[in-house]
Design a protein around this motif. Structure first.
Motif, short mmCIF file in Angstrom:
data_model
loop_
_atom_site.label_atom_id
_atom_site.label_comp_id
_atom_site.label_asym_id
_atom_site.label_seq_id
_atom_site.Cartn_x
_atom_site.Cartn_y
_atom_site.Cartn_z
N TYR A 289 0.67 -1.38 0.18
CA TYR A 289 -0.83 -0.05 0.05
C TYR A 289 0.69 1.02 0.37
O TYR A 289 2.23 1.34 0.57
CB TYR A 289 -1.06 -0.17 1.67
N GLU A 290 0.49 2.08 -0.49
CA GLU A 290 1.14 3.68 -0.74
C GLU A 290 -0.04 4.87 0.21
O GLU A 290 -1.28 4.77 -0.58
CB GLU A 290 1.21 3.86 -2.05
N ASN A 291 0.68 5.70 1.51
CA ASN A 291 -0.38 6.31 1.70
C ASN A 291 -0.02 7.69 0.53
O ASN A 291 0.66 7.91 0.15
CB ASN A 291 0.75 6.79 2.71
N LEU A 292 -1.42 8.25 0.39
CA LEU A 292 -1.31 10.22 -0.25
C LEU A 292 -2.06 11.05 0.77
O LEU A 292 -2.07 10.61 1.46
CB LEU A 292 -1.82 9.57 -1.61
N THR A 293 -1.06 12.24 0.82
CA THR A 293 -1.62 13.27 0.98
C THR A 293 -1.78 12.88 3.09
O THR A 293 -2.92 12.73 3.44
CB THR A 293 -2.99 13.99 0.72
N PHE A 294 -0.42 12.61 3.55
CA PHE A 294 -0.08 11.80 4.43
C PHE A 294 -0.83 10.81 5.60
O PHE A 294 -1.38 10.11 6.89
CB PHE A 294 -0.47 12.64 5.74
#
Length: 305
Positions: A289-294
């Protein structure tokens, strides 16, 4: 007049305290993953219960309640997404499709595809890629709510993103339940679901169905609101979510409760690592998974190998 104002302010204060307490409890309870309880523990007899935002409801009730929410917001959904996220949802969706990296010949199932945002990006992405062998690609846009699909199909016509106006690409619109898909095994090479899986009653069944309809080597991708890793930023995000978004929904769309539910449903969804484990338990490999906008949203990805 003064008494009326005081009563109104007191009511708002009580509502704010209730929301803050509920938000905190929801974050603490996400360790349970699916967020279910035995029916007998909550006075619902033998029937299993689940969450609808911060409410506990019978499993048989949730689908209808979610259906009603999206019936109410369908016509204003895109406008509200822009208003609530200050337009950032467009960037998130762009990144999501970039991570998918569509190739000619792909067969995509865009589940909870609603008004077509992901599918339209997929089609435009393909249109900008050379296709010397004239491979035919496909997307099935699917949603449990026919009204959302109707809005999306009308948008597709206005944008010229229909089978008769696209080269080497076909588009289908299919009303379907993500927990009980009407498609045959190994029908698609990619499966996407954006901002939809948290509204499903049985996330494990959604994942199992995604695995079933994907071909070996197929990819599952999910874009969903998630949880910030910084407590201070999470607190600020909570203030915005609960104090700004529902009133904004009332002002722009005449829908307070629908947007209250959307905010609450985000807090009840499993955290990133927990959701990753659920995807792995469904049989997918190389899950990441990749977090976007913190961490406001995250992209989860897995492969059927």
């Amino acid at each position: 007049m003064q008494s009326t104002r005081s009563t109104h302010l007191l009511s708002l204060a009580r509502r704010f305290i209730h929301i803050r307490t509920a938000a905190q409890s929801a974050r603490e309870s996400t360790g349970s993953g699916a967020g279910k309880a035995k029916g007998g523990e909550s006075g619902y007899g033998s029937e299993q219960t689940t969450h609808f935002g911060f409410q506990t409801v019978r499993e048989s009730e949730k689908e209808q309640k979610v259906h009603e929410v999206f019936e109410q917001v369908a016509n204003s959904y895109d406008m509200m997404n822009d208003a609530m996220s200050l337009g950032i949802h467009r960037v998130w969706k762009d990144v999501f499709v970039e991570r998918l990296g569509p190739t000619h010949g792909m067969r995509l199932l865009d589940m909870a595809g609603g008004t077509g945002d992901i599918s339209f990006r997929y089609l435009r992405y393909l249109a900008n890629q050379p296709n010397p062998k004239h491979r035919v690609s496909h997307v099935t846009v699917s949603d449990i709510n026919q009204h959302m699909l109707d809005v999306g199909e009308e948008r597709a016509k206005r944008l010229g993103l229909t089978t008769d106006r696209l080269a080497n690409c076909t588009v289908a619109w299919q009303c379907a339940d993500a927990e009980k898909l009407p498609f045959e095994d190994s029908s698609f090479t990619a499966y996407t679901i954006a901002f939809g899986i948290r509204n499903c009653t049985h996330v494990d069944k959604v994942l199992a169905e995604a695995y079933r309809v994907l071909q070996p080597g197929g990819r599952f991708m999910c874009l969903e609101f998630s949880h910030l890793t910084n407590e201070t930023m999470q607190w600020l995000y909570d203030q915005y979510s609960f104090q700004v978004i529902p009133p904004m929904g009332q002002l722009l769309a005449g829908q307070w409760q629908a947007y209250q539910y959307l905010v609450e449903s985000i807090r009840r969804f499993p955290k990133q690592e927990q959701f990753k484990q659920m995807i792995e338990e469904a049989g997918f490999d190389h899950v990441s998974y990749e977090n976007l906008t913190f961490g406001v949203v995250s992209i989860h990805s897995g492969f059927k190998l």
